[in-house]
Write an enzyme that holds these catalytic residues in place. Structure first.
Site, PDB file in Angstrom:
ATOM      1  N   ARG A 155       0.932  -1.233  -0.034  1.00 18.75           N
ATOM      2  CA  ARG A 155      -0.029   0.002  -0.101  1.00 18.75           C
ATOM      3  C   ARG A 155       0.900   1.259  -0.007  1.00 18.75           C
ATOM      4  O   ARG A 155       1.878   1.212   0.873  1.00 18.75           O
ATOM      5  CB  ARG A 155      -1.084   0.025   1.257  1.00 18.75           C
ATOM      6  CG  ARG A 155      -1.925   1.004   1.080  1.00 18.75           C
ATOM      7  CD  ARG A 155      -3.029   0.776   2.222  1.00 18.75           C
ATOM      8  NE  ARG A 155      -2.418   0.747   3.515  1.00 18.75           N
ATOM      9  CZ  ARG A 155      -2.921   0.976   4.860  1.00 18.75           C
ATOM     10  NH1 ARG A 155      -4.376   1.187   4.706  1.00 18.75           N
ATOM     11  NH2 ARG A 155      -2.561   0.671   5.868  1.00 18.75           N
TER      12      ARG A 155
ATOM     13  N   ASP B 233      -0.622  -2.802  13.109  1.00 18.41           N
ATOM     14  CA  ASP B 233      -0.256  -3.557  11.980  1.00 18.41           C
ATOM     15  C   ASP B 233      -0.188  -4.869  12.197  1.00 18.41           C
ATOM     16  O   ASP B 233       0.922  -5.153  12.861  1.00 18.41           O
ATOM     17  CB  ASP B 233       1.333  -2.838  11.643  1.00 18.41           C
ATOM     18  CG  ASP B 233       1.510  -3.323  10.272  1.00 18.41           C
ATOM     19  OD1 ASP B 233       1.785  -2.440   9.329  1.00 18.41           O
ATOM     20  OD2 ASP B 233       1.920  -4.590   9.901  1.00 18.41           O
TER      21      ASP B 233
HETATM   22  N1  URA Z   1      -3.308  -2.887   7.711  1.00 15.07           N
HETATM   23  C1  URA Z   1      -2.794  -3.459   9.078  1.00 15.07           C
HETATM   24  O1  URA Z   1      -2.146  -4.191   9.277  1.00 15.07           O
HETATM   25  N2  URA Z   1      -3.649  -2.660  10.096  1.00 15.07           N
HETATM   26  C2  URA Z   1      -4.626  -1.925   9.911  1.00 15.07           C
HETATM   27  O2  URA Z   1      -5.340  -1.460  10.760  1.00 15.07           O
HETATM   28  C3  URA Z   1      -4.835  -1.562   8.452  1.00 15.07           C
HETATM   29  C4  URA Z   1      -4.194  -2.138   7.495  1.00 15.07           C
END
Ligand code: URA
Length: 210
Positions: free
Chosen positions: A105, A201
């Site tokens: 991302r 995360d």
């Molecule tokens: N990816 C993650 O690891 N945590 C989040 O809160 C959103 C995306």
């Protein structure tokens, strides 16, 4: 599956999820809990796998016994956090084939960028379960499902641990034919694209990076 979104509210799932959300939970426990929850979620996502029967003999008599019909499973991990969900499903369905989709991302645009794609042949004949713990913006999930459809998949489910309403809406708009199974529909995304209250995360927490 008729529902676009299924939230698995089983007490064991919810209990384990709370432990995972807690920031004091160790990497080892987080990983183990993810594997255990995934198995419970996999039970739900495979609920409609077609059955046929086979004639067997129990020690007492012959019977027509249910057995999975021919349709094969392909598990597709959306890298890297999806890898934490692979083993849980594979323990239940050891013969499943496994694919990987690498998307990261972009931190500024939040848009997915592809860097890896390798999936089993014959996706059109398989039930395809895409796994990614976090359905956040839905951009990478929708892009991963686009790639799977381009590779021939027609029967796809999306298995995640947490979903944000924004991600569910994005998936519904892009892929209304792909049911989502999750342990929780959380409140919202924050300005950085994190699920709130979420668990942080997922990749960092399962692999101990940061
Ligand atoms: N990816 C993650 O690891 N945590 C989040 O809160 C959103 C995306």
């Amino acid at each position: 599956m008729n529902e676009h979104l299924t939230v698995v509210d089983h007490p064991l799932v919810q209990h384990k999820l709370t432990l995972m959300r807690d920031k004091g939970t160790s990497t080892a426990s987080f990983r183990q809990l993810l594997r255990e929850i995934t198995q419970l979620l996999a039970y739900e996502v495979t609920r409609e796998m077609p059955l046929t029967t086979r004639t067997i003999e129990t020690p007492l008599e012959e019977m027509e016994a249910p057995i999975l019909a021919g349709k094969k499973l392909a598990l597709v991990s959306i890298l890297r956090a999806g890898n934490g969900m692979l083993d849980g499903v594979l323990e239940l369905v050891p013969s499943a084939r496994v694919g990987f989709v690498g998307l990261y991302r972009d931190e500024e645009t939040l848009q997915p960028v592809q860097y890896y794609f390798k999936v089993p042949e014959g996706l059109q004949d398989r039930l395809v379960i895409a796994v990614d713990p976090m359905l956040a913006t839905g951009n990478s999930s929708a892009a991963a499902v686009d790639l799977l459809k381009q590779a021939g998949a027609t029967d796809i489910r999306f298995l995640c641990l947490l979903a944000a309403p924004e991600g569910v809406a994005r998936m519904k708009e892009a892929h209304p034919d792909v049911p989502i199974v999750t342990a929780s529909l959380d409140r919202a995304l924050n300005s950085k694209g994190y699920i709130m209250p979420g668990l942080g995360d997922a990749g960092d927490r399962m692999f101990g990076t940061k």
